[in-house]
Design an enzyme around this catalytic site. Structure first.
Site, short mmCIF file in Angstrom:
data_model
loop_
_atom_site.label_atom_id
_atom_site.label_comp_id
_atom_site.label_asym_id
_atom_site.label_seq_id
_atom_site.Cartn_x
_atom_site.Cartn_y
_atom_site.Cartn_z
N GLU A 48 -0.05 89.04 77.79
CA GLU A 48 -0.65 89.82 76.33
C GLU A 48 -0.25 88.53 75.21
O GLU A 48 0.59 88.75 74.27
CB GLU A 48 0.35 90.71 76.09
N GLU A 97 -0.82 95.93 85.68
CA GLU A 97 0.10 96.97 85.28
C GLU A 97 -0.85 98.11 85.15
O GLU A 97 -1.82 98.37 84.83
CB GLU A 97 0.36 96.78 83.73
#
Length: 961
Positions: A417, A487
């Site tokens: 991210e 994820e």
């Protein structure tokens, strides 16, 4: 012209990785060279701001009178100096890169040490001081001489110090700042915990000693041979006695070998010897490649059944000891986990040694995340600013060079991210050039320009299926790459739900090569008053609450129901049958191993009790193979009742990670039909003295409320639709789907009112008509309770009819009542742990028992928990309850409202009443705390419903029974 004044803390805001450190190199735990651990008690002084204290503490002769003592490795905020801070992605300081606040807690550390006897003379080589991890920025002195500075909290840094060492009285001084320019690269959904939190070591580096080396150990599955070449900065020889290898460094040799895999982690012991040092090697031969659109290891596609793992200990934070790391690996292996993503930084290097030894696929992730820049639309993001590229490349190099010799590492990850930008491209190019033997991963590269796999987070089931079917579109390169959910299934609080449906997709479409549950462990901090603390419990101005508690383990490393469910969903052997044709189908779901290491057994159960059992011969199926195996004939003298077959696959012998007999997979299927409870309405209601009796039941004659069954007093029996919202019910603020918890509260389901419309006494029944509705709304549930009895048992039939325009699902649908003097609960149904409609795979039908306290699941933030599913009957508090159809059972020493109001488990105070829920249905769990909500088929839509319970008084038992 004015000249800006440079201060002693300018390096804190410098975007460079540091100064004075040695080039990165491969890590190895031991050699025959001398070393000295500097872990232990250090002197410590905390200042509130960078520059608040001068550098005199680093000079020889400084008197640290009054300084505290702290443990290294450790975090000072967990040792009574300052407080931890938790944020998910928002920076806990103003975003003004590379600047950080003047209010910058700064810890000065001192360690005085003597060299051990027989420490080699300076002429025999160099001495190296090594820091494995310091958060976030360090400046280092030895004996008054500054060695340099470094950033990159979870990466190693070394200094050459031989010229400065003394025999006795060496003074090592380290200044650590909580915030630095490096903090902008470490916004990793975690507690911000400054300190020297990994090992500090002084090592002697002999003349002609091993400096850096790269073990290349590929495997050719077509010839079952491995090719070994060890490149070394200092020439030497490589010996592997088990393979008859004795060759110079740099020279390849090909020999027959057994390959390394996560399922069969074959390691060969070897030695790299140079003129001055011998380093032990543990060599695993394996080849990783992306070919024909699939990620393959040793020529075979692999299916990741993984977890994301932050390093965590509830008392020591990220300062993990070897025993804790080993416990993590053993728990993963025992719960069928085969892969780890080291989110979001390289772990302690000893953890990777354990992954090599026990067998886990590893995605090794760089110490990089700039998630907080999303708040400003990624403006000024460091990964797209050329000034920061040297720091990014330094982090990539320190990860790859440190970990390159671990066979368990099968992918490098650029980070997490951090948006997109030129810096990430530079990192990918450098890694591809340095180590072309491993693919590169990064979820934030939607076009897969720099990566070799297509990765996503929290994609819903429907989207994952489209990707598996090749219908996702996108750039041509991406469509030709394997897909990973790096994820998914956010394991926050009660959940995650939907794991089984994800796994069916992974096993159905070859391109879908598995995923990594977020995450391994709750990051609760042990607290004397709160039990475990989370964001906001330390007075943080900015925090993200209990979002830090989102793991498959509780903080004390007890498995949560989510991990038990995951273990069942990903078990490596499929065992299925319908119980009617006398066979069971066994499927090998391993990627590499056959089933020869497993022993199978069967048991025949009637009404939840085993009446016969024995071994079950199963062939040693190869990966992907299936066989139909004949079950024995049920015993002729088995009692009548509801029957099930249970087949288990267990380790046939002890392994490194579990003892023989450890169950790795099981399957259960019915062998007969269940008989629903039946009550013939023969008893007649009788009234007198303000009460009404019907069989064993006693009611308030005016309200029709049940007050007792036999001698068991019953309080407040009524319809219940509310549950204390789970973290997944509440949903994350950025979720686009409707969020159950807020909407449930919005329409008032947490404050339902019950209106009595009629009490009707018939010839053989008591009927109570009510309306259950939230204040301020036109919505309602017309609810009818009809009681009948055969004289010994009491049957309640509940009919529910929704009224109004219901647009949201119900949390639950059932009845609630209070009992007194309840300690133990026995039941026949799913167990032994909690289960809900989409978290039910691990629930085995059987006879179970528990204390009431034992039925509670200790989520760090209290919420709905503890339901047992598919219950046929339950016994508690002098009552036996049977259900038609099967029901969910919950029993607590507090009300749902009290559970809902609690912020920590210590807020829950047991009362004198045990509140029992008998639920016809529950809304699903999902993982909407960050991922998708429950699948539509697990939504509890308001619609007409009818369900029944049969109550019987239990015979009195002597004390203690």
């Amino acid at each position: 012209m004015s000249v800006p004044l440079r201060t002693a803390v300018d390096y804190v805001e410098d975007v460079s990785p540091g100064s004075g450190t040695l080039p990165p190199r491969a890590w190895y735990a031991s050699s025959d060279a001398t070393s000295l651990s500097l872990n232990g008690d250090w002197l410590f002084r905390l200042s509130p701001a960078a520059g608040a204290e001068d550098d005199s503490f680093a000079r020889e002769g400084f008197d640290p009178d009054g300084w505290a003592r702290i443990a290294v490795p450790g975090h000072w905020v967990l040792q009574g100096h300052g407080s931890p801070v938790y944020t998910n992605h928002r920076y806990p300081f103003p975003v003004d890169p590379p600047r950080v606040p003047t209010e910058n807690p700064t810890g000065d550390h001192l360690r005085v040490f003597d060299l051990p006897p027989h420490w080699p003379d300076r002429s025999d080589g160099e001495a190296v001081l090594r820091f494995e991890g310091v958060e976030s920025c360090a400046r280092v002195w030895l004996n008054g001489t500054e060695l340099g500075t470094f950033k990159g909290s979870r990466l190693p840094h070394e200094f050459a110090v031989g010229r400065l060492l003394k025999t006795v009285g060496n003074v090592l001084a380290v200044r650590v700042h909580q915030w630095s320019a490096g903090s902008y690269l470490e916004d990793q959904d975690q507690w911000w915990l400054p300190g020297i939190f990994r090992d500090v070591t002084l090592s002697h580096r002999p003349v002609d000693g091993v400096r850096d080396f790269f073990v290349h150990a590929g495997y050719d599955h077509r010839t079952d041979t491995g090719t070994l070449r060890v490149d070394s900065a200092v020439p030497g020889r490589v010996t592997v006695p088990g393979l008859g290898i004795d060759v110079p460094t740099g020279e390849p040799v090909t020999v027959p070998v057994e390959p390394w895999s996560a399922e069969v982690p074959r390691l060969y012991e070897g030695v790299l010897a140079t003129g001055g040092e011998r380093v032990p090697l543990r060599i695993g031969f394996r080849t990783v490649e992306v070919s024909d659109g699939l990620l393959r290891v040793n020529g075979r596609p692999v299916l990741f059944k993984g977890v994301n793992r932050h390093e965590w200990h509830p008392e020591r934070g990220r300062a993990l000891d070897p025993a804790t790391m080993r416990e993590d690996v053993l728990l993963m292996k025992r719960h069928n986990v085969n892969a780890v993503r080291t989110s979001h930084y390289p772990p302690h290097p000893a953890f990777l040694d354990l992954c090599d030894e026990y067998g886990l696929w590893v995605i090794d992730e760089c110490d990089l995340e700039t998630h907080g820049f999303t708040e400003a639309g990624w403006r000024d993001n460091p990964v797209d600013d050329d000034r920061w590229t040297p720091a990014l490349l330094d982090r990539a190099a320190r990860m790859v060079e440190r970990d390159k010799n671990h066979p368990s590492v099968v992918l490098w990850s650029l980070g997490n991210e951090a948006g997109t930008g030129r810096g990430l491209t530079a990192m990918a190019e450098w890694i591809h050039g340095r180590d072309p033997s491993r693919p590169v991963h990064y979820e934030g590269d939607p076009d897969c320009r720099d990566t070799d796999v297509y990765a996503r987070m929290y994609a819903g089931h429907a989207e994952v299926e489209r990707i598996g079917r090749g219908l996702d579109g996108g750039p041509r390169r991406r469509r030709r790459l394997p897909f990973l959910l790096c994820e998914y299934a956010h394991a926050m609080g009660n959940g995650p739900g939907g794991l089984a449906e994800y796994q069916r997709l992974f096993e159905s479409y070859e391109r879908l090569q598995g995923g990594f549950v977020w995450e391994w462990i709750d990051h609760g901090i042990a607290h004397p008053e709160l039990g475990y603390a989370y964001g906001g419990d330390f007075g943080e101005e900015l925090h993200d609450g209990n979002f830090v508690c989102d793991g498959l383990l509780f903080p004390d490393r007890r498995p949560s129901p989510g991990l038990v469910e995951y273990r069942k969903v990903i078990e490596p052997v499929g065992i299925t049958g319908d119980g009617t044709d006398g066979t069971v189908r066994v499927t090998n779901r391993y990627d590499v191993a056959d089933l020869s290491a497993l022993a199978f057994s069967w048991s025949y159960q009637v009404d939840g009790e085993t009446v016969a059992s024995g071994p079950l011969p199963v062939p040693p199926l190869a990966p992907g193979e299936s066989a139909d195996v004949t079950l024995p004939v049920p015993p002729h003298d088995a009692p009548a009742g509801e029957a099930h077959w249970l087949v288990r696959a267990a380790l046939a012998a002890d392994t490194a990670w579990a003892d023989g007999g450890h169950v790795v997979a099981w399957g259960q299927f019915p062998a007969s039909e269940r008989t629903a409870p039946h009550v013939t309405a023969t008893a007649r209601p009788r009234t007198g003295d303000g009460v009404l009796t019907l069989g064993p039941g006693t009611f308030d004659a005016r309200t029709g409320a049940l007050v007792a069954v036999g001698d068991a007093a019953v309080d407040g029996l009524r319809l219940d639709v509310w549950r204390a919202p789970t973290d997944n019910d509440e949903g994350a603020a950025w979720q686009s789907d409707p969020r159950c918890g807020p909407l449930w509260r919005g329409i008032g389901l947490h404050r339902m009112r019950h209106r009595l419309d009629a009490v009707e006494i018939g010839e053989d029944a008591l009927t109570v008509r009510t309306r259950v509705a939230p204040a301020g709304r036109e919505l309602g549930l017309s609810t009818v309770y009809r009681w009948t009895s055969d004289g010994d048992r009491l049957r309640l039939t509940v009919c529910v009819l929704p009224e109004g325009d219901w647009t949201v699902p119900l949390p639950r649908l059932g009845i609630r009542f209070g009992l007194h003097t309840v300690d133990r609960v026995r039941w026949f149904g799913g167990g032994p742990g909690e289960a809900y409609p989409d978290t039910r795979m691990a629930a085995a039908v059987g006879r179970w028992q528990s204390t009431v306290d034992g039925m509670q699941t200790p989520y760090v933030r209290p919420q709905e928990n503890g339901a047992r599913i598919d219950v046929r009957w339950a016994e508690l508090g002098g009552l036996r309850v049977e259900g038609d159809p099967l029901f969910l059972l919950t029993a607590r020493r507090w009300t749902t409202e009290q559970l809902d109001a609690a912020a920590h488990r210590t807020d829950l105070v047991p009362g004198d009443t045990v509140w029992v829920n008998l639920d016809h249905a529950h809304h699903g769990i999902g993982s909407q705390s960050c991922g998708p909500g429950p699948l539509p088929r697990h939504h509890l839509r308001p619609r007409p419903a009818e369900f029944s319970f049969v109550f019987s008084p239990l015979p009195s038992r002597s004390p203690g029974v």
